[in-house]
Design a protein around this motif. Sequence first.
Motif, mmCIF file in Angstrom:
data_model
loop_
_atom_site.group_PDB
_atom_site.id
_atom_site.type_symbol
_atom_site.label_atom_id
_atom_site.label_comp_id
_atom_site.label_asym_id
_atom_site.label_seq_id
_atom_site.Cartn_x
_atom_site.Cartn_y
_atom_site.Cartn_z
ATOM 1 N N ASN A 1 -37.589 38.636 20.186
ATOM 2 C CA ASN A 1 -38.873 38.245 19.652
ATOM 3 C C ASN A 1 -38.891 36.732 19.413
ATOM 4 O O ASN A 1 -37.968 36.195 18.828
ATOM 5 C CB ASN A 1 -39.010 38.995 18.310
ATOM 6 N N CYS A 2 -39.952 36.037 19.884
ATOM 7 C CA CYS A 2 -39.994 34.575 19.773
ATOM 8 C C CYS A 2 -40.114 34.162 18.306
ATOM 9 O O CYS A 2 -41.060 34.535 17.615
ATOM 10 C CB CYS A 2 -41.161 34.008 20.564
ATOM 11 N N CYS B 1 -42.405 30.604 24.626
ATOM 12 C CA CYS B 1 -42.357 31.988 25.136
ATOM 13 C C CYS B 1 -43.428 32.208 26.204
ATOM 14 O O CYS B 1 -43.673 33.344 26.611
ATOM 15 C CB CYS B 1 -42.503 32.981 23.991
ATOM 16 N N SER C 1 -38.803 24.881 28.089
ATOM 17 C CA SER C 1 -37.719 25.863 28.003
ATOM 18 C C SER C 1 -36.741 25.801 29.183
ATOM 19 O O SER C 1 -35.853 26.647 29.297
ATOM 20 C CB SER C 1 -38.296 27.282 27.887
ATOM 21 N N ASP D 1 -34.643 40.597 25.927
ATOM 22 C CA ASP D 1 -35.483 39.551 25.323
ATOM 23 C C ASP D 1 -35.409 39.673 23.813
ATOM 24 O O ASP D 1 -35.194 40.772 23.285
ATOM 25 C CB ASP D 1 -36.958 39.726 25.720
ATOM 26 N N ARG E 1 -31.074 28.240 24.518
ATOM 27 C CA ARG E 1 -32.228 29.023 24.027
ATOM 28 C C ARG E 1 -31.877 29.765 22.745
ATOM 29 O O ARG E 1 -32.731 29.971 21.890
ATOM 30 C CB ARG E 1 -32.689 30.003 25.097
ATOM 31 N N TRP F 1 -42.210 36.875 23.562
ATOM 32 C CA TRP F 1 -40.804 37.241 23.776
ATOM 33 C C TRP F 1 -40.102 36.116 24.530
ATOM 34 O O TRP F 1 -40.709 35.464 25.378
ATOM 35 C CB TRP F 1 -40.692 38.518 24.611
ATOM 36 N N VAL F 2 -38.817 35.908 24.228
ATOM 37 C CA VAL F 2 -38.061 34.899 24.959
ATOM 38 C C VAL F 2 -36.916 35.576 25.691
ATOM 39 O O VAL F 2 -36.119 36.319 25.094
ATOM 40 C CB VAL F 2 -37.498 33.818 24.001
#
Length: 341
Positions: free
Chosen positions: A264-265, A276, A205, A262, A316, A281-282
Amino acid sequence: MEITEKLEAFLKEAESGIKNADSLKSLHDLRIKYLGRKSEITAILKDLGSLSPEQRPRIGKAANEVKMKIDEYLKNRNEELSNETFDTIGDKEKIDITEPGVKKETGHLHPITQMRMEVEDIFTSMGFTIATGPEVELDYYNFEALNIPRDHPARDMQDTIWTTQGSLLRTHTSPVQIRTMEKSKPPIRVIVPGRVFRYEETDASHEHTFYQVEGLMIDKDISVSNLIAVMKTMLNAVFRREVKVRLRPGYFPFVEPGFELDINCRICGGKGCTVCKQSGWVELLPCGLVHPNVLKAGNIKPDQYSGFAFGMGLDRLVMMRYGIDDIRLFHSGNLRFLEQF
Ligand code: FA5
Protein backbone atom coordinates in the motif's frame (compact mmCIF):
# COMPACT_ATOMS: atom_id res chain seq x y z
CA MET A 1 91.97 28.64 34.92
CA GLU A 2 91.44 25.53 37.10
CA ILE A 3 88.60 23.32 35.96
CA THR A 4 86.69 23.87 39.18
CA GLU A 5 86.91 27.65 38.69
CA LYS A 6 85.72 27.18 35.15
CA LEU A 7 82.76 25.17 36.45
CA GLU A 8 81.89 27.82 38.99
CA ALA A 9 81.93 30.58 36.36
CA PHE A 10 79.83 28.42 34.04
CA LEU A 11 77.25 27.82 36.78
CA LYS A 12 77.03 31.55 37.54
CA GLU A 13 76.55 32.43 33.91
CA ALA A 14 73.86 29.77 33.52
CA GLU A 15 72.07 30.90 36.67
CA SER A 16 71.79 34.50 35.55
CA GLY A 17 70.93 33.53 31.95
CA ILE A 18 68.11 31.28 33.14
CA LYS A 19 66.81 33.88 35.60
CA ASN A 20 66.53 36.41 32.76
CA ALA A 21 64.85 34.07 30.29
CA ASP A 22 61.54 35.71 29.37
CA SER A 23 59.77 32.98 27.47
CA LEU A 24 59.43 29.21 27.43
CA LYS A 25 61.02 29.19 24.00
CA SER A 26 64.15 31.03 25.13
CA LEU A 27 64.32 28.72 28.18
CA HIS A 28 64.28 25.74 25.85
CA ASP A 29 67.18 27.29 23.88
CA LEU A 30 69.11 27.78 27.15
CA ARG A 31 68.65 24.12 28.08
CA ILE A 32 70.33 23.19 24.81
CA LYS A 33 73.08 25.79 25.37
CA TYR A 34 73.93 24.72 28.95
CA LEU A 35 73.16 21.04 29.02
CA GLY A 36 73.09 20.00 25.37
CA ARG A 37 75.57 17.80 23.54
CA LYS A 38 77.74 20.76 22.55
CA SER A 39 77.68 22.47 25.97
CA GLU A 40 80.76 23.20 28.06
CA ILE A 41 79.65 20.80 30.79
CA THR A 42 79.31 17.92 28.36
CA ALA A 43 82.82 18.67 27.06
CA ILE A 44 84.26 18.61 30.59
CA LEU A 45 82.55 15.30 31.37
CA LYS A 46 83.78 13.80 28.11
CA ASP A 47 87.33 14.92 28.91
CA LEU A 48 87.45 13.27 32.33
CA GLY A 49 89.57 10.45 30.88
CA SER A 50 92.46 12.81 30.19
CA LEU A 51 92.71 13.91 33.83
CA SER A 52 94.99 12.34 36.45
CA PRO A 53 93.47 9.56 38.54
CA GLU A 54 93.46 11.87 41.61
CA GLN A 55 91.67 14.70 39.77
CA ARG A 56 89.13 12.53 37.99
CA PRO A 57 86.65 11.73 40.82
CA ARG A 58 86.77 15.26 42.25
CA ILE A 59 86.16 17.00 38.92
CA GLY A 60 83.59 14.42 37.83
CA LYS A 61 81.59 14.95 41.02
CA ALA A 62 81.78 18.75 40.74
CA ALA A 63 80.70 18.71 37.08
CA ASN A 64 77.72 16.48 37.84
CA GLU A 65 76.66 18.75 40.69
CA VAL A 66 76.76 21.77 38.37
CA LYS A 67 74.72 19.87 35.84
CA MET A 68 72.08 19.00 38.42
CA LYS A 69 71.92 22.58 39.66
CA ILE A 70 71.45 23.98 36.17
CA ASP A 71 68.72 21.43 35.59
CA GLU A 72 67.00 22.59 38.76
CA TYR A 73 67.26 26.29 37.74
CA LEU A 74 65.72 25.39 34.39
CA LYS A 75 62.85 23.51 36.01
CA ASN A 76 62.09 26.32 38.46
CA ARG A 77 62.13 28.98 35.77
CA ASN A 78 59.97 26.80 33.58
CA GLU A 79 57.36 26.60 36.31
CA GLU A 80 57.48 30.36 36.89
CA LEU A 81 57.08 31.10 33.18
CA SER A 82 54.25 28.59 32.76
CA ASN A 83 52.34 30.16 35.65
CA GLU A 84 52.88 33.64 34.21
CA THR A 85 51.58 32.50 30.83
CA PHE A 86 48.49 31.04 32.47
CA ASP A 87 47.89 34.17 34.62
CA THR A 88 48.12 36.55 31.67
CA ILE A 89 46.27 34.48 29.07
CA GLY A 90 42.99 36.13 30.07
CA ASP A 91 44.42 39.57 29.17
CA LYS A 92 45.73 38.47 25.82
CA GLU A 93 42.92 36.22 24.68
CA LYS A 94 39.45 37.35 25.55
CA ILE A 95 37.03 34.45 25.70
CA ASP A 96 33.31 35.10 25.54
CA ILE A 97 31.87 32.11 27.33
CA THR A 98 28.33 33.12 26.42
CA GLU A 99 29.00 32.73 22.68
CA PRO A 100 27.45 29.54 21.22
CA GLY A 101 30.03 26.85 20.42
CA VAL A 102 30.89 25.66 16.93
CA LYS A 103 29.07 22.38 16.28
CA LYS A 104 31.29 19.70 14.79
CA GLU A 105 29.47 18.17 11.82
CA THR A 106 29.56 14.39 11.81
CA GLY A 107 28.55 12.31 8.82
CA HIS A 108 26.25 9.33 8.84
CA LEU A 109 25.40 6.41 6.63
CA HIS A 110 23.24 6.98 3.56
CA PRO A 111 19.57 6.02 4.16
CA ILE A 112 19.84 3.24 1.56
CA THR A 113 22.90 1.81 3.36
CA GLN A 114 21.05 2.02 6.68
CA MET A 115 18.11 0.14 5.16
CA ARG A 116 20.40 -2.45 3.55
CA MET A 117 22.01 -3.18 6.92
CA GLU A 118 18.63 -3.45 8.59
CA VAL A 119 17.35 -5.88 5.93
CA GLU A 120 20.57 -7.90 6.30
CA ASP A 121 19.97 -8.15 10.06
CA ILE A 122 16.37 -9.29 9.57
CA PHE A 123 17.37 -12.02 7.14
CA THR A 124 20.41 -13.21 9.05
CA SER A 125 18.14 -13.60 12.08
CA MET A 126 16.10 -16.01 9.91
CA GLY A 127 19.21 -18.04 9.05
CA PHE A 128 20.06 -16.44 5.70
CA THR A 129 23.65 -15.64 4.74
CA ILE A 130 24.79 -12.67 2.62
CA ALA A 131 26.37 -13.10 -0.80
CA THR A 132 27.71 -10.66 -3.40
CA GLY A 133 28.41 -10.80 -7.12
CA PRO A 134 30.06 -8.69 -9.82
CA GLU A 135 28.42 -5.50 -11.11
CA VAL A 136 29.93 -6.08 -14.56
CA GLU A 137 28.35 -9.38 -15.47
CA LEU A 138 28.28 -11.96 -18.25
CA ASP A 139 25.24 -12.38 -20.47
CA TYR A 140 25.13 -16.00 -19.29
CA TYR A 141 24.49 -15.16 -15.62
CA ASN A 142 22.33 -12.08 -16.18
CA PHE A 143 20.07 -13.70 -18.79
CA GLU A 144 20.79 -17.12 -20.26
CA ALA A 145 21.13 -19.20 -17.09
CA LEU A 146 18.02 -17.43 -15.79
CA ASN A 147 15.96 -18.98 -18.57
CA ILE A 148 16.18 -15.89 -20.80
CA PRO A 149 17.90 -17.12 -23.98
CA ARG A 150 19.12 -14.77 -26.71
CA ASP A 151 16.27 -13.16 -28.67
CA HIS A 152 13.82 -13.94 -25.85
CA PRO A 153 11.35 -11.03 -25.64
CA ALA A 154 11.86 -10.89 -21.85
CA ARG A 155 15.25 -9.29 -22.49
CA ASP A 156 13.35 -6.11 -23.32
CA MET A 157 11.90 -6.04 -19.78
CA GLN A 158 15.22 -4.73 -18.50
CA ASP A 159 16.99 -2.26 -20.79
CA THR A 160 20.62 -3.15 -20.65
CA ILE A 161 23.87 -1.17 -20.64
CA TRP A 162 26.45 -3.20 -22.56
CA THR A 163 30.21 -2.83 -22.40
CA THR A 164 32.20 -2.65 -25.62
CA GLN A 165 33.66 -6.11 -24.80
CA GLY A 166 30.19 -7.71 -24.79
CA SER A 167 29.71 -7.89 -21.02
CA LEU A 168 26.97 -5.90 -19.35
CA LEU A 169 26.19 -3.94 -16.21
CA ARG A 170 23.93 -6.33 -14.32
CA THR A 171 20.30 -5.27 -14.64
CA HIS A 172 19.30 -7.13 -11.47
CA THR A 173 20.83 -9.10 -8.60
CA SER A 174 19.38 -12.39 -9.91
CA PRO A 175 22.65 -13.53 -11.59
CA VAL A 176 23.95 -14.21 -8.09
CA GLN A 177 21.25 -16.91 -7.77
CA ILE A 178 23.15 -18.97 -10.34
CA ARG A 179 26.58 -18.08 -8.94
CA THR A 180 25.39 -19.21 -5.49
CA MET A 181 23.92 -22.51 -6.74
CA GLU A 182 27.15 -23.25 -8.60
CA LYS A 183 29.11 -22.90 -5.38
CA SER A 184 26.83 -24.49 -2.78
CA LYS A 185 24.50 -27.41 -2.29
CA PRO A 186 20.96 -27.14 -0.83
CA PRO A 187 19.74 -26.23 1.68
CA ILE A 188 20.47 -22.71 0.45
CA ARG A 189 19.27 -19.56 2.21
CA VAL A 190 20.93 -16.47 0.89
CA ILE A 191 20.29 -12.78 0.26
CA VAL A 192 22.23 -10.61 -2.16
CA PRO A 193 22.15 -6.87 -1.66
CA GLY A 194 23.68 -4.93 -4.55
CA ARG A 195 23.71 -2.13 -7.08
CA VAL A 196 22.08 -2.65 -10.46
CA PHE A 197 21.91 -0.59 -13.64
CA ARG A 198 19.36 -0.02 -16.38
CA TYR A 199 19.31 2.05 -19.53
CA GLU A 200 16.24 3.96 -18.43
CA GLU A 201 14.73 7.40 -18.40
CA THR A 202 14.46 8.57 -14.83
CA ASP A 203 11.30 9.77 -13.14
CA ALA A 204 9.94 9.98 -9.57
CA SER A 205 10.13 6.21 -9.12
CA HIS A 206 12.78 5.13 -11.66
CA GLU A 207 16.55 5.53 -11.54
CA HIS A 208 19.19 4.23 -13.96
CA THR A 209 21.27 3.07 -10.98
CA PHE A 210 19.49 1.62 -7.99
CA TYR A 211 19.69 -1.11 -5.36
CA GLN A 212 18.07 -4.49 -5.04
CA VAL A 213 18.13 -7.27 -2.49
CA GLU A 214 17.83 -10.68 -4.06
CA GLY A 215 16.67 -13.61 -1.96
CA LEU A 216 16.98 -17.31 -2.65
CA MET A 217 15.85 -20.25 -0.55
CA ILE A 218 16.22 -23.81 -1.82
CA ASP A 219 15.45 -26.96 0.09
CA LYS A 220 13.16 -29.96 -0.05
CA ASP A 221 9.43 -29.09 -0.29
CA ILE A 222 9.72 -25.31 -0.44
CA SER A 223 6.36 -23.84 -1.48
CA VAL A 224 4.58 -20.51 -2.00
CA SER A 225 3.54 -20.50 1.67
CA ASN A 226 7.21 -20.44 2.74
CA LEU A 227 7.72 -17.51 0.38
CA ILE A 228 4.77 -15.54 1.77
CA ALA A 229 5.76 -16.23 5.40
CA VAL A 230 9.31 -14.99 4.87
CA MET A 231 8.19 -11.90 2.92
CA LYS A 232 5.63 -10.90 5.55
CA THR A 233 8.09 -11.41 8.41
CA MET A 234 10.59 -9.19 6.61
CA LEU A 235 8.14 -6.42 5.67
CA ASN A 236 6.54 -6.27 9.13
CA ALA A 237 10.03 -5.93 10.65
CA VAL A 238 11.05 -3.18 8.17
CA PHE A 239 7.86 -1.15 8.65
CA ARG A 240 7.47 -2.06 12.32
CA ARG A 241 3.77 -2.77 11.87
CA GLU A 242 1.47 -5.13 10.00
CA VAL A 243 1.97 -4.08 6.34
CA LYS A 244 -0.85 -4.33 3.79
CA VAL A 245 0.36 -6.33 0.79
CA ARG A 246 -1.19 -7.75 -2.33
CA LEU A 247 0.02 -10.51 -4.60
CA ARG A 248 -0.61 -10.33 -8.32
CA PRO A 249 0.46 -12.83 -10.90
CA GLY A 250 3.73 -11.61 -12.43
CA TYR A 251 5.82 -12.89 -15.27
CA PHE A 252 9.55 -13.45 -14.89
CA PRO A 253 11.13 -16.24 -16.96
CA PHE A 254 13.19 -17.44 -13.98
CA VAL A 255 10.22 -18.19 -11.70
CA GLU A 256 7.11 -20.33 -12.10
CA PRO A 257 4.65 -19.33 -10.77
CA GLY A 258 5.72 -15.70 -10.52
CA PHE A 259 4.16 -12.90 -8.47
CA GLU A 260 4.32 -9.18 -7.96
CA LEU A 261 4.07 -8.27 -4.33
CA ASP A 262 2.82 -4.70 -3.92
CA ILE A 263 2.52 -2.68 -0.74
CA ASN A 264 0.00 0.00 0.00
CA CYS A 265 1.45 3.40 -1.02
CA ARG A 266 2.48 5.24 2.14
CA ILE A 267 3.10 8.54 0.35
CA CYS A 268 -0.58 9.12 -0.43
CA GLY A 269 -2.08 6.53 1.91
CA GLY A 270 -3.57 4.71 -1.10
CA LYS A 271 -5.36 7.72 -2.65
CA GLY A 272 -3.06 7.93 -5.69
CA CYS A 273 0.06 10.03 -6.35
CA THR A 274 3.01 10.31 -8.78
CA VAL A 275 5.01 7.62 -6.97
CA CYS A 276 2.26 4.97 -7.18
CA LYS A 277 1.15 6.27 -10.58
CA GLN A 278 -2.28 7.05 -9.08
CA SER A 279 -2.90 3.36 -8.27
CA GLY A 280 -2.51 3.46 -4.48
CA TRP A 281 -0.08 0.51 -4.63
CA VAL A 282 3.69 0.42 -5.12
CA GLU A 283 5.34 -2.47 -6.86
CA LEU A 284 8.01 -3.53 -4.40
CA LEU A 285 8.83 -7.11 -4.64
CA PRO A 286 8.64 -9.50 -7.55
CA CYS A 287 9.01 -13.08 -6.47
CA GLY A 288 8.09 -16.68 -7.24
CA LEU A 289 9.17 -20.30 -7.17
CA VAL A 290 12.50 -20.93 -8.88
CA HIS A 291 11.97 -22.23 -12.43
CA PRO A 292 13.19 -25.85 -12.96
CA ASN A 293 15.46 -24.65 -15.80
CA VAL A 294 17.18 -22.26 -13.41
CA LEU A 295 17.72 -25.02 -10.84
CA LYS A 296 19.21 -27.17 -13.61
CA ALA A 297 21.54 -24.32 -14.67
CA GLY A 298 22.73 -24.25 -11.05
CA ASN A 299 23.32 -28.06 -11.02
CA ILE A 300 20.38 -28.71 -8.66
CA LYS A 301 17.91 -31.47 -9.42
CA PRO A 302 14.35 -30.02 -9.77
CA ASP A 303 12.77 -33.39 -8.92
CA GLN A 304 14.49 -33.33 -5.51
CA TYR A 305 14.53 -29.68 -4.57
CA SER A 306 12.38 -26.60 -4.96
CA GLY A 307 12.86 -23.01 -3.91
CA PHE A 308 11.65 -19.46 -3.95
CA ALA A 309 13.36 -16.26 -5.07
CA PHE A 310 12.58 -12.58 -4.82
CA GLY A 311 14.16 -9.33 -5.96
CA MET A 312 13.29 -6.35 -3.82
CA GLY A 313 13.85 -2.70 -4.78
CA LEU A 314 15.78 -1.23 -1.87
CA ASP A 315 15.37 2.43 -2.94
CA ARG A 316 11.60 2.03 -3.10
CA LEU A 317 11.56 0.36 0.29
CA VAL A 318 13.31 3.41 1.80
CA MET A 319 10.88 5.73 -0.05
CA MET A 320 7.90 3.92 1.45
CA ARG A 321 9.35 3.87 4.92
CA TYR A 322 10.07 7.62 5.07
CA GLY A 323 7.45 8.94 2.65
CA ILE A 324 10.00 10.15 0.07
CA ASP A 325 8.25 11.14 -3.14
CA ASP A 326 11.17 11.22 -5.57
CA ILE A 327 13.79 8.47 -5.97
CA ARG A 328 16.22 10.92 -7.61
CA LEU A 329 16.80 12.64 -4.26
CA PHE A 330 18.96 9.70 -3.09
CA HIS A 331 21.83 10.42 -5.46
CA SER A 332 21.27 14.16 -5.78
CA GLY A 333 24.02 15.00 -3.28
CA ASN A 334 21.47 17.31 -1.64
CA LEU A 335 22.67 17.54 1.97
CA ARG A 336 19.46 19.15 3.21
CA PHE A 337 17.72 15.95 2.13
CA LEU A 338 20.37 13.51 3.41
CA GLU A 339 20.80 15.18 6.78
CA GLN A 340 17.25 14.21 7.73
CA PHE A 341 18.13 10.53 8.20
C1 FA5 B 1 13.73 -7.96 -11.33
O1 FA5 B 1 14.75 -7.24 -11.38
C2 FA5 B 1 13.82 -9.42 -11.00
N1 FA5 B 1 15.18 -9.86 -11.04
C3 FA5 B 1 13.22 -9.67 -9.64
C4 FA5 B 1 12.94 -11.09 -9.30
C5 FA5 B 1 13.90 -11.80 -8.58
C6 FA5 B 1 11.75 -11.70 -9.67
C7 FA5 B 1 13.66 -13.13 -8.25
C8 FA5 B 1 11.50 -13.01 -9.34
C9 FA5 B 1 12.45 -13.71 -8.64
P1 FA5 B 1 12.10 -5.96 -11.68
O2 FA5 B 1 12.66 -5.49 -12.93
O3 FA5 B 1 10.63 -5.84 -11.52
O4 FA5 B 1 12.50 -7.49 -11.40
O5 FA5 B 1 12.82 -5.17 -10.47
C10 FA5 B 1 12.66 -5.56 -9.13
C11 FA5 B 1 12.38 -4.34 -8.25
O6 FA5 B 1 13.41 -3.39 -8.42
C12 FA5 B 1 11.10 -3.60 -8.60
O7 FA5 B 1 10.01 -4.15 -7.96
C13 FA5 B 1 11.38 -2.22 -8.07
O8 FA5 B 1 11.16 -2.15 -6.68
C14 FA5 B 1 12.84 -2.09 -8.32
N2 FA5 B 1 13.11 -1.36 -9.58
C15 FA5 B 1 12.99 -1.80 -10.84
N3 FA5 B 1 13.33 -0.87 -11.73
C16 FA5 B 1 13.69 0.20 -11.01
C17 FA5 B 1 14.17 1.51 -11.34
N4 FA5 B 1 14.39 1.87 -12.59
N5 FA5 B 1 14.46 2.36 -10.33
C18 FA5 B 1 14.27 1.97 -9.05
N6 FA5 B 1 13.84 0.78 -8.65
C19 FA5 B 1 13.54 -0.10 -9.63
